[in-house]
Design a protein around this motif. Structure first.
Motif, PDB file in Angstrom:
ATOM      1  N   LEU A  73       0.867  -1.170   0.000  1.00 31.22           N
ATOM      2  CA  LEU A  73       0.000   0.000   0.000  1.00 31.22           C
ATOM      3  C   LEU A  73       0.907   1.223   0.000  1.00 31.22           C
ATOM      4  O   LEU A  73       2.019   1.176   0.522  1.00 31.22           O
ATOM      5  CB  LEU A  73      -0.899   0.049   1.233  1.00 31.22           C
ATOM      6  N   ALA A  74       0.405   2.317  -0.560  1.00 30.42           N
ATOM      7  CA  ALA A  74       1.222   3.525  -0.610  1.00 30.42           C
ATOM      8  C   ALA A  74       0.341   4.750  -0.848  1.00 30.42           C
ATOM      9  O   ALA A  74      -0.825   4.628  -1.228  1.00 30.42           O
ATOM     10  CB  ALA A  74       2.268   3.415  -1.730  1.00 30.42           C
ATOM     11  N   PHE A  75       0.944   5.913  -0.630  1.00 27.01           N
ATOM     12  CA  PHE A  75       0.286   7.172  -0.986  1.00 27.01           C
ATOM     13  C   PHE A  75       1.351   8.204  -1.297  1.00 27.01           C
ATOM     14  O   PHE A  75       2.519   8.060  -0.929  1.00 27.01           O
ATOM     15  CB  PHE A  75      -0.646   7.655   0.127  1.00 27.01           C
ATOM     16  N   SER A  76       0.922   9.237  -1.998  1.00 30.71           N
ATOM     17  CA  SER A  76       1.789  10.372  -2.271  1.00 30.71           C
ATOM     18  C   SER A  76       0.991  11.647  -2.040  1.00 30.71           C
ATOM     19  O   SER A  76      -0.098  11.800  -2.597  1.00 30.71           O
ATOM     20  CB  SER A  76       2.301  10.329  -3.711  1.00 30.71           C
ATOM     21  N   TYR A  85      -2.507   4.526  -3.383  1.00 31.32           N
ATOM     22  CA  TYR A  85      -2.253   3.258  -4.067  1.00 31.32           C
ATOM     23  C   TYR A  85      -2.755   2.150  -3.144  1.00 31.32           C
ATOM     24  O   TYR A  85      -1.977   1.526  -2.426  1.00 31.32           O
ATOM     25  CB  TYR A  85      -0.765   3.120  -4.381  1.00 31.32           C
ATOM     26  N   VAL A  86      -4.059   1.946  -3.159  1.00 34.05           N
ATOM     27  CA  VAL A  86      -4.702   1.023  -2.218  1.00 34.05           C
ATOM     28  C   VAL A  86      -5.736   0.125  -2.887  1.00 34.05           C
ATOM     29  O   VAL A  86      -6.397  -0.647  -2.210  1.00 34.05           O
ATOM     30  CB  VAL A  86      -5.424   1.790  -1.086  1.00 34.05           C
ATOM     31  N   TYR A  87      -5.875   0.216  -4.201  1.00 37.31           N
ATOM     32  CA  TYR A  87      -7.016  -0.425  -4.851  1.00 37.31           C
ATOM     33  C   TYR A  87      -6.596  -1.415  -5.927  1.00 37.31           C
ATOM     34  O   TYR A  87      -5.758  -1.106  -6.775  1.00 37.31           O
ATOM     35  CB  TYR A  87      -7.912   0.648  -5.489  1.00 37.31           C
ATOM     36  N   GLY A 127      -7.857  -1.403   1.044  1.00 36.25           N
ATOM     37  CA  GLY A 127      -6.443  -1.674   1.269  1.00 36.25           C
ATOM     38  C   GLY A 127      -6.197  -3.116   1.652  1.00 36.25           C
ATOM     39  O   GLY A 127      -5.281  -3.764   1.125  1.00 36.25           O
ATOM     40  N   LYS A 128      -6.997  -3.646   2.537  1.00 39.29           N
ATOM     41  CA  LYS A 128      -6.811  -5.033   2.973  1.00 39.29           C
ATOM     42  C   LYS A 128      -7.129  -6.009   1.844  1.00 39.29           C
ATOM     43  O   LYS A 128      -6.469  -7.049   1.710  1.00 39.29           O
ATOM     44  CB  LYS A 128      -7.642  -5.306   4.215  1.00 39.29           C
ATOM     45  N   ALA A 129      -8.111  -5.689   1.005  1.00 43.72           N
ATOM     46  CA  ALA A 129      -8.421  -6.538  -0.151  1.00 43.72           C
ATOM     47  C   ALA A 129      -7.259  -6.507  -1.146  1.00 43.72           C
ATOM     48  O   ALA A 129      -6.924  -7.532  -1.750  1.00 43.72           O
ATOM     49  CB  ALA A 129      -9.718  -6.072  -0.818  1.00 43.72           C
TER      50      ALA A 129
END
Length: 145
Positions: A73-76, A85-87, A127-129
């Protein structure tokens, strides 16, 4: 074959946020995302490339021969919006988009202006999926299923 530009670095995550993110609300949301993603993944944040904060990693290898490592998982905290970035577009995840809140969809990420625009419990389910998908398939969820 081209090398990946998005690789893990040793840049300090909190120093990055303090120097890169100008708005106080975006800083607060960034710290909240760090706490949430740390909890969901069990991993500490790490910089990937110059502006992505990632958690954990997986190794992918495509039939084309392209391979590399990416965060689970990530984010900016980009200027216009957060890139989350979770999907992964799985059958289980697609219906969650209806309940997420206010966002725009990119090819491999979800764009949100601020965390208060979305429902965090739905983001957690996504995110968990995605983590489950990546652990099973070892490929980016942005690829067409």
């Amino acid at each position: 074959m081209a090398k990946n530009k998005t690789i893990a670095t040793e840049v300090d995550v909190l120093a990055f946020i303090d120097s890169y993110v100008g708005e106080e609300q975006k800083k607060a949301d960034s710290y909240q995302l760090i706490a949430l993603m740390r909890d969901w993944t069990g991993f500490e944040p790490k910089m990937w490339g110059p502006s992505i904060i990632g958690f954990g990693s997986y190794h992918y290898h495509y039939a084309s021969g392209h391979e590399g490592d990416m965060p689970l998982l990530a984010f900016s905290p980009r200027k216009a919006a957060f890139s989350l970035y979770v999907y992964s577009p799985t059958e289980a995840s697609k219906p969650l988009l209806e309940d997420l809140g206010k966002f725009k969809m990119g090819k491999s990420c979800i764009y949100v202006k601020k965390l208060s625009d979305i429902h965090i419990p739905v983001l957690e389910k996504m995110g968990k999926a995605t983590i489950a998908y990546l652990n099973e398939n070892k490929e980016c969820g942005c690829r067409e299923l």
